[in-house]
Design an enzyme around this catalytic site. Sequence first.
Site, PDB file in Angstrom:
ATOM      1  N   ASP A 139       0.835  -1.202   0.000  1.00 52.49           N
ATOM      2  CA  ASP A 139       0.000   0.000   0.000  1.00 52.49           C
ATOM      3  C   ASP A 139       0.873   1.257   0.000  1.00 52.49           C
ATOM      4  O   ASP A 139       1.866   1.344   0.725  1.00 52.49           O
ATOM      5  CB  ASP A 139      -0.882  -0.029   1.258  1.00 52.49           C
ATOM      6  CG  ASP A 139      -1.866   1.115   1.319  1.00 52.49           C
ATOM      7  OD1 ASP A 139      -2.752   1.173   0.449  1.00 52.49           O
ATOM      8  OD2 ASP A 139      -1.749   1.947   2.237  1.00 52.49           O
ATOM      9  N   GLU A 173      14.259 -15.551   0.120  1.00 52.22           N
ATOM     10  CA  GLU A 173      14.600 -16.593   1.086  1.00 52.22           C
ATOM     11  C   GLU A 173      13.693 -17.816   0.948  1.00 52.22           C
ATOM     12  O   GLU A 173      14.002 -18.893   1.461  1.00 52.22           O
ATOM     13  CB  GLU A 173      14.488 -16.058   2.522  1.00 52.22           C
ATOM     14  CG  GLU A 173      15.491 -14.979   2.869  1.00 52.22           C
ATOM     15  CD  GLU A 173      15.205 -14.344   4.220  1.00 52.22           C
ATOM     16  OE1 GLU A 173      15.931 -13.407   4.588  1.00 52.22           O
ATOM     17  OE2 GLU A 173      14.242 -14.772   4.911  1.00 52.22           O
TER      18      GLU A 173
END
Length: 549
Positions: A213, A264
């Site tokens: 956002d 990751e």
Amino acid sequence: MVLKDLGTADWWRQAVVYQIYPRSFSDSDGDGIGDLPGITSRVPYLRDLGVDAVWLSPFYPSELADGGYDVADYRNVDPRLGTLDDFDAMSAALHAAGIKLIVDIVPNHTSDQHEWFQAALAAGRGSDERDRYHFFEGKGENGDEPPNDWQSHFGGPAWHRVDEPDGTPGQWYLHMFAREQPDLNWERDDVRADFEHTLRFWSDRGVDGFRIDVAHYLRKDLSEPFAPFAVVGLGELTLNPDHPFSDRDEVHEIYRAWRKVFDEYTPPRTAVAEAWVHKTRLAPYASAEGLGQAFNFDLLVSEFEASQFREIIEENLERSAETGSSSTWVLSNHDVTRHATRYGLPAGLGHHAAAWTLAGGAHDEVDTAVGEARARAATMLLLALPGSTYLYQGEELGLHEVGDIPAQSRQDPTFFRTEGKEVGRDGCRVPLPWSGTGSSFGFGSDGAHLPQPAWFADYAVAVEADDAASTLNLYRRALALRGELQTAETLTWIEHPSASVLAFERPGGWRSFTNFGSEPVDLPEGEILLASTDSADGRLPGNATVWMR
């Protein structure tokens, strides 16, 4: 690039993503507010619709000063919407149905109820706790004037004064949105570390991606003297890399660090930026080193007109080629007037629909037949394009904006902070109709948090499911067919004798023709795969799209 595979790292490139505004989707406990168990109960509906992913708007603990975008705890669920166990159950149900899950992250500001902000209020001037936000002394003899004249997105000053711990009037803090949404100081290492913790928290729970956002607002230079609001404005679409709070180059340092977190995981987590920036400055948000994708909002402010659509499509495909990303196509979301209504308003008013709402927003003033025909045509055009398509809950029903919500029922802070001069976004956030009867048309057992008009009955899921010609069944057929047809992320334009027609061919030999005019046009020979409306004598009616091979 080839077609996305939901089991690969590139699943998002041509995915169809369905946005759920949780409080208005489905209410499982009868309190008038949609919730996570309600979403879980509707997973079969989403599976049958044929979407690849769900984007979940904020579901975090919140005082709802801004529809959940005032987040009090980034690693929990609002008790009114459920629990973390409910979240896990919803996630598992979506994944079992072959649907990915994207969640909203709101990093520009917290709620004023967040533990950090409460600590800042208690700690007082000059404290480390206050440095996590943007606190300034006021101007004037007693500091009773805000630090500058900047205005917030929701109207009124972008500053709010607090009382100090001893009860005396004190400093002012910056809030570019509602006063209950204080902006964070992203120069702080602990702010960065905490959000990276949040990204890992949800990724570890199986979240596949994140919608960021206000991605362009995080970094700020609040050194004095302040430029006046008449100069800086709200910073949207700015070309100034030194703007004090919008689209500063150093914001990308944050997203490069986030990309390391995303990578990751196997497959890497995805992200898409909500960044209202100039088109020439969108690329870094969508780069492989950054968030990876950025929203293209151009069609939200376009008229239903062939040349406008073509220009927007060409520009966005060029931008995607520059970054190696894929474009995002969107016609409606939780912040704009629904496109079936925009397209049914008189010419020139489509992207200024607030004027219609301010004038009363009467449903009978919208040419619903034209609006829905154009909405169906535009959606089929978008689904034929290379890139990902974002759908907003209810658009698959042909749902219209609710423009005539009574003042006493409104919830959007924009309405209140502008004293009704701007009506805000409640009209596109009205809870969905699932059945043609009942106190909330099947949304829940006891009403809905925003009033639903009587005409919602005609757009209910149960009603449309039994109608072969309904918008719902068109979406189902289009999404199923798209999954079979989409391959490489390219298109070739087809020049048509009529200027009102936009046509292109995709790899594999399938073609899309959209007639933006009102009169039928000739079609070439070929097999009709799907049409947004009935065609006759080999001609394409006005306000219609057809897929052919």
